[in-house]
Design a protein around this motif. Structure first.
Motif, PDB file in Angstrom:
ATOM      1  N   ASP A  68      13.754  32.934  41.566  1.00  0.00           N
ATOM      2  CA  ASP A  68      13.542  32.809  40.126  1.00  0.00           C
ATOM      3  C   ASP A  68      14.738  32.148  39.453  1.00  0.00           C
ATOM      4  O   ASP A  68      14.591  31.350  38.537  1.00  0.00           O
ATOM      5  CB  ASP A  68      13.302  34.193  39.506  1.00  0.00           C
ATOM      6  CG  ASP A  68      11.923  34.737  39.832  1.00  0.00           C
ATOM      7  OD1 ASP A  68      10.993  33.927  39.953  1.00  0.00           O
ATOM      8  OD2 ASP A  68      11.782  35.959  39.976  1.00  0.00           O
ATOM      9  N   TRP A  69      15.941  32.491  39.911  1.00  0.00           N
ATOM     10  CA  TRP A  69      17.146  31.921  39.293  1.00  0.00           C
ATOM     11  C   TRP A  69      17.241  30.420  39.516  1.00  0.00           C
ATOM     12  O   TRP A  69      17.639  29.680  38.619  1.00  0.00           O
ATOM     13  CB  TRP A  69      18.386  32.597  39.879  1.00  0.00           C
ATOM     14  CG  TRP A  69      18.664  33.958  39.296  1.00  0.00           C
ATOM     15  CD1 TRP A  69      18.039  34.533  38.239  1.00  0.00           C
ATOM     16  CD2 TRP A  69      19.648  34.897  39.753  1.00  0.00           C
ATOM     17  NE1 TRP A  69      18.559  35.783  38.008  1.00  0.00           N
ATOM     18  CE2 TRP A  69      19.564  36.026  38.914  1.00  0.00           C
ATOM     19  CE3 TRP A  69      20.571  34.897  40.783  1.00  0.00           C
ATOM     20  CZ2 TRP A  69      20.375  37.138  39.068  1.00  0.00           C
ATOM     21  CZ3 TRP A  69      21.393  35.998  40.940  1.00  0.00           C
ATOM     22  CH2 TRP A  69      21.293  37.118  40.099  1.00  0.00           C
ATOM     23  N   PHE A  70      16.895  29.969  40.710  1.00  0.00           N
ATOM     24  CA  PHE A  70      17.143  28.580  41.077  1.00  0.00           C
ATOM     25  C   PHE A  70      15.875  27.745  41.222  1.00  0.00           C
ATOM     26  O   PHE A  70      15.904  26.654  41.775  1.00  0.00           O
ATOM     27  CB  PHE A  70      17.943  28.520  42.387  1.00  0.00           C
ATOM     28  CG  PHE A  70      19.335  29.082  42.274  1.00  0.00           C
ATOM     29  CD1 PHE A  70      20.361  28.295  41.774  1.00  0.00           C
ATOM     30  CD2 PHE A  70      19.617  30.389  42.622  1.00  0.00           C
ATOM     31  CE1 PHE A  70      21.643  28.804  41.654  1.00  0.00           C
ATOM     32  CE2 PHE A  70      20.896  30.910  42.493  1.00  0.00           C
ATOM     33  CZ  PHE A  70      21.906  30.115  42.015  1.00  0.00           C
ATOM     34  N   GLY A  71      14.762  28.245  40.685  1.00  0.00           N
ATOM     35  CA  GLY A  71      13.540  27.452  40.667  1.00  0.00           C
ATOM     36  C   GLY A  71      12.919  27.239  42.033  1.00  0.00           C
ATOM     37  O   GLY A  71      12.366  26.177  42.312  1.00  0.00           O
ATOM     38  N   LEU A  72      13.005  28.243  42.911  1.00  0.00           N
ATOM     39  CA  LEU A  72      12.410  28.170  44.240  1.00  0.00           C
ATOM     40  C   LEU A  72      11.429  29.336  44.402  1.00  0.00           C
ATOM     41  O   LEU A  72      11.767  30.375  44.988  1.00  0.00           O
ATOM     42  CB  LEU A  72      13.493  28.242  45.332  1.00  0.00           C
ATOM     43  CG  LEU A  72      14.468  27.066  45.407  1.00  0.00           C
ATOM     44  CD1 LEU A  72      15.610  27.382  46.361  1.00  0.00           C
ATOM     45  CD2 LEU A  72      13.748  25.808  45.838  1.00  0.00           C
ATOM     46  N   PRO A  73      10.228  29.214  43.869  1.00  0.00           N
ATOM     47  CA  PRO A  73       9.279  30.332  43.927  1.00  0.00           C
ATOM     48  C   PRO A  73       8.854  30.630  45.356  1.00  0.00           C
ATOM     49  O   PRO A  73       8.869  29.752  46.226  1.00  0.00           O
ATOM     50  CB  PRO A  73       8.102  29.837  43.080  1.00  0.00           C
ATOM     51  CG  PRO A  73       8.187  28.349  43.153  1.00  0.00           C
ATOM     52  CD  PRO A  73       9.655  28.036  43.215  1.00  0.00           C
TER      53      PRO A  73
END
Length: 935
Positions: A96-101
């Motif tokens: 969630d923090w780094f845009g990697l769902p």
């Protein structure tokens, strides 16, 4: 799921994240900003946790706590910091923090499918050695190549097409590959090819696979982030050439991959850094044009960076040969020669506009200057944060008879550098509020200047025509001026550059209409003439983050007080930005018992949502109150509201009435504009706002409702992504959602349909309910979470029932009048009478004239403050409200509103009979004095 190859790849990408970025997300403190970190698992005086390898560009290298011996990857660090209980929870949080769902769990046996760009990049990285030989042949040093290769930013491509014959475009061939990645977390978005033999590819030298627009190239992300000086160049080869110059720590290069990317790349990551523009200034002049494409792009880049308050200057390429780029100089003169050239910065007053003869600056004139200005333009010279003036010079001829000017002496002009003066068209308040075409913009001028005390961040100010030559204005905002006459001459030249960087701007912080479309705006987007006076949030940057943080914040506020007593004001604060769509938004009343945790909750809300709470002392002047609610939809808190003097509360009442919607005004001799619209959180042990009952929502904090305290390490709510989510949502959809929520509230309401005031109150609660549904969609949670809807409806019905008798103005007036009757201060004629209603029930009637009540309230000195705060001030309107309220006595189907009575032996006509029973049903009481005959 554990056997899903996509999951394995997902975990591998998470373990390659930059550990310094992860540590920053976890809020870990670092010794001196460069050494070891303090452990997040315990309190310690000396830092004991180190991150090794990442400083040298090796992602996922590892971390170690030297006290306990613990260590591992980014996932292990999240667990060690106490942010997750297991590896899957930690991985979800990092995703969630780094845009990697997390990958979809379906088709677990199917192989993970990479994007075309990722597939090409992996293939190019398998046999990357030939790229070293190719780039070394272009003069790039082994150290620069080794770092780029280690970071997986360069490779070698041998692909050729079996359908397109050699010598035609699209055939391919051996090519150096430059891997283009995002700034965070380094996802591959494109691969740029530079062919070794362009003839095999039909003469095409370069080709891009993937996204061309919006992304630049870097060789070392850590180096770029740590750098204090960044060279912006056109191609990756030029970037590697710059980094081959043996720069000390703090220098980096960034390639925009073509002049067309100047408009599409977000350069905000360069804030706080010094930017040196080194695009291809010497490229040939276009046929039929007087401009050079590279230099024209550099001019536009200068405008964009200046608008972002990023200090930037041009590398001086006036002496470079025609068509010569950075790599050409590297091959010809080596790293030392290129480094010396890149250190030569243009000194000219107008960035990118050198002084000189026409043949010397062919294609380099950024702006046309008339002869009277051009003749003195060359005398003004700038450094990073200082301006000088050529005092002594001598015109002479050299041996070839060519004109030459000898500059003999420089004098200090001013202690700052003017980076630009641009014409600004400020959108009118009507266009900002409702999105209509702007028919009344205001023109001002934005000044950007660099001063030594603020480093590489440009300082901005807004100036009007009447102050453009005011030396006091310039000196007061930026710095000392040693040569006033020469400075005024310099300003007269810069006036002609007002079109450079000219733009339309919107002065607003939050969600507003810009050019007819919704836009999320921050303090950096605004150009106020008096920032600190006009807007409380003039320098606000909203918190960033992922949706996981949003879910954490929502859950924490639902737990900290039972029955969503804290979650309701949380949703109100985030939903305040819907005001530009709904046209209104309620204020919020937070009443709290002593020791119930109101102050702690207010502190947490300030930290979570970046809104300010003002103390009672700050609210004692009209200017501070007005500025606190101006030009923003971000809410503001007014604490200790109940302790303010009555005179101030009366003034505040009028301000809150107007800010329920919008009010625009101009104040002072300078006619400073204010757009007052921010929703206000009113907090205190007793918030007495009877006149605002129809314009507030509320929540009650009690000791019995207290739950676990909000943890200090709770992340901030991602307000900026939330605003962008609202801006991208169709306005009609949000309005329809509010109408649907209003119908839902009306169906669950205890109030009748005939009460217009209660309908407005339900509109207010429907706005919060609509915000909740949008918030659940944004955070990807169920709207039924925590029984928020049920608790909000319970609060609404409680509010409706408790204020049933105090919502309308006539009730307040009647309450004051009855108090005056009981105190025997009412001097106008009136009388009490025993009576029976039509059903035979006993009643007491008060015969009085409504006009007499209003006369008494307006003339009694002790009632002056109360009368000034009343929304109704005439007897005619007061009587009409009485007749409509149902408290006037009815006999035989007719209201007794024009009755004649004998009072103290005088016949008094046109009196209104008010039923005491009906008043008591609304919570109004009196002590009637009925004169009876004594037998």
């Amino acid at each position: 799921m554990a056997q899903n190859p996509r999951m394995a790849e997902w975990f591998a990408r998470l373990k390659e994240l930059d550990l310094h970025e992860v540590a920053a997300r976890l809020g870990m403190r670092r010794d001196g900003g460069r050494g070891n970190y303090f452990s997040p698992a315990r309190k310690e005086k000396q830092p004991s946790l180190s991150i090794h390898g990442a400083d040298k560009g090796r992602y996922g290298a590892g971390w170690k706590d030297h006290t306990t011996g613990d260590g591992g990857t980014a996932i292990d660090l999240v667990i060690y910091a106490g942010m997750a209980g297991d590896h899957m929870e930690a991985a979800r949080l990092l995703g969630d923090w780094f845009g990697l769902p997390i990958p979809s769990p379906d088709t677990p046996t199917a192989p993970a499918r990479k994007s075309t760009e990722e597939w090409i990049a992996d293939r190019c990285l398998q046999e990357a050695e030939p790229v070293l030989e190719y780039l070394q042949g272009r003069g790039i040093t082994e150290a620069a190549l080794a770092m780029a290769l280690k970071n997986r930013m360069i490779g070698w491509n041998n692909w050729t097409s079996n359908k397109v014959p050699a010598g035609e475009p699209g055939h391919g061939g051996a090519a150096a590959a430059f891997i283009v990645r995002t700034l965070n977390p380094g996802r591959v978005v494109a691969v740029d090819m530079r062919y070794q033999d362009p003839g095999l590819n039909g003469g095409v030298k370069t080709q891009c696979q993937g996204e061309k627009s919006g992304y630049g190239w870097y060789s070392d992300l850590n180096r770029l982030k740590r750098a204090h000086t960044v060279y912006i160049v056109e191609s990756p080869i030029n970037a590697l050439s710059v980094e081959s110059c043996y720069w000390p720590e703090g220098y980096a290069a960034y390639a925009i991959r073509g002049t067309g990317n100047v408009e599409s790349i977000d350069f905000s990551f360069l804030r706080g850094k010094k930017v040196l523009i080194a695009l291809d200034h010497t490229d040939p002049v276009k046929e039929g044009s007087n401009t050079r494409p590279g230099l024209a792009a550099a001019w536009r880049l200068n405008e964009r960076l200046t608008a972002l308050d990023i200090a930037n200057r041009f590398v001086n390429m006036l002496d470079w040969e025609e068509g010569q780029d950075i790599n050409d100089v590297l091959q010809a003169e080596g790293p030392e020669g290129l480094g010396a050239r890149l250190k030569q910065i243009e000194p000219w007053l107008i960035p990118g506009n050198p002084a000189g003869a026409a043949d010397e600056v062919h294609g380099r004139r950024r702006i046309w200057l008339p002869t009277l200005d051009w003749n003195v333009y060359w005398r003004f010279r700038q450094t990073d944060d200082f301006t000088q003036y050529v005092q002594d010079y001598k015109d002479c001829e050299d041996e070839d008879g060519k004109f030459r000017r000898e500059e003999k002496g420089f004098g200090d002009l001013c202690a700052f550098r003017i980076a630009g003066i641009s014409r600004l068209r400020i959108q009118s308040h009507l266009a900002t509020i409702n999105g209509t075409p702007d028919n009344q913009p205001e023109t001002v001028f934005g000044v950007s200047a660099q001063v030594a005390r603020h480093g590489n961040t440009l300082q901005r100010a807004v100036i009007t025509d009447d102050k453009i030559f005011s030396l006091d204005w310039w000196a007061g905002r930026f710095g000392y001026i040693w040569k006033p006459k020469e400075f005024a001459r310099m300003i007269s030249i810069l006036e002609r550059t007002a079109d450079i960087g000219a733009r339309d701007v919107v002065n607003f912080v939050g969600l507003a209409w810009r050019g007819g479309e919704l836009a999320a705006l921050e303090g950096n987007d605004c150009y106020f003439t008096e920032p600190a006076r006009q807007c409380l949030y003039h320098n606000l940057s909203f918190p960033r983050g992922g949706r996981q943080a949003a879910r954490q914040v929502i859950a924490a506020y639902q737990e900290t007080f039972k029955h969503n007593a804290a979650a309701i004001p949380m949703v109100w604060a985030l939903g305040a930005h819907l005001k530009m769509l709904l046209g209104f938004y309620p204020h919020f009343e937070m009443q709290a018992d002593k020791g119930s945790g109101k102050s702690k909750l207010m502190e947490c809300m300030q930290r979570s949502f970046s809104f300010q709470v003002l103390s009672g002392q700050m609210l004692k002047t009209d200017h501070r109150r007005r500025a606190s609610v101006s030009y923003t939809t971000n809410p503001v808190g007014w604490d200790e509201f109940s302790k303010l003097p009555k005179s101030i509360l009366t003034d505040i009442d009028g301000l809150l009435q107007s800010t329920y919607r919008f009010e625009f005004t101009r104040i002072g001799a300078a006619l400073t504009p204010y757009l007052m619209c921010a929703p206000v959180l009113l907090a205190g042990e007793e918030v007495d706002i009877q006149s605002l009952q129809s314009k507030v929502c509320r929540s009650k904090l009690t000791v019995e409702r207290q739950g676990p305290m909000i943890p200090h390490e709770l992340p901030q709510f991602p307000v900026w992504p939330w605003l962008q989510f609202l801006a991208c949502t169709e306005p009609a959809r949000i309005r329809d959602l509010h109408k649907s929520m209003l119908r839902f509230c009306q169906a669950k309401s205890r109030a009748g349909d005939a009460d217009a005031t209660s309908n407005r109150m339900m509109e207010n609660y429907a706005a919060i309910l609509a915000a909740w549904h949008l918030l659940c969609e944004f955070a990807e949670i169920d709207a039924a979470q925590g029984h928020f809807v049920e608790d909000l409806l319970a609060e609404m019905n409680s509010h409706l029932s408790e204020t049933d008798g105090t919502r309308l103005p006539w009730v307040r007036i009647m309450e004051i009048a009855l108090s005056e009757l009981d105190a025997r201060r009412f001097e106008h004629p009136f009388c009490w009478e025993d009576a029976q209603d039509d059903e035979g029930n006993p009643d007491v009637l008060l015969y009085i004239r409504p006009n007499h009540i209003m006369d008494h309230l307006s003339t009694a000195n002790h009632l002056r403050a109360k009368f000034d705060g009343l929304p109704v001030k005439t007897g005619r309107i007061f009587k009409s409200q009485l007749l409509a309220s149902g408290v006037v006595a009815v006999r035989k189907g007719e209201m007794l509103d024009d009755v004649e009575k004998t009072i103290d032996r005088r016949r008094i006509g046109h009196m209104t009979a008010i039923s005491l029973n009906k008043l008591e049903a609304l919570g109004l009481s009196a002590a009637p004095e009925i004169k009876r005959d004594i037998p």
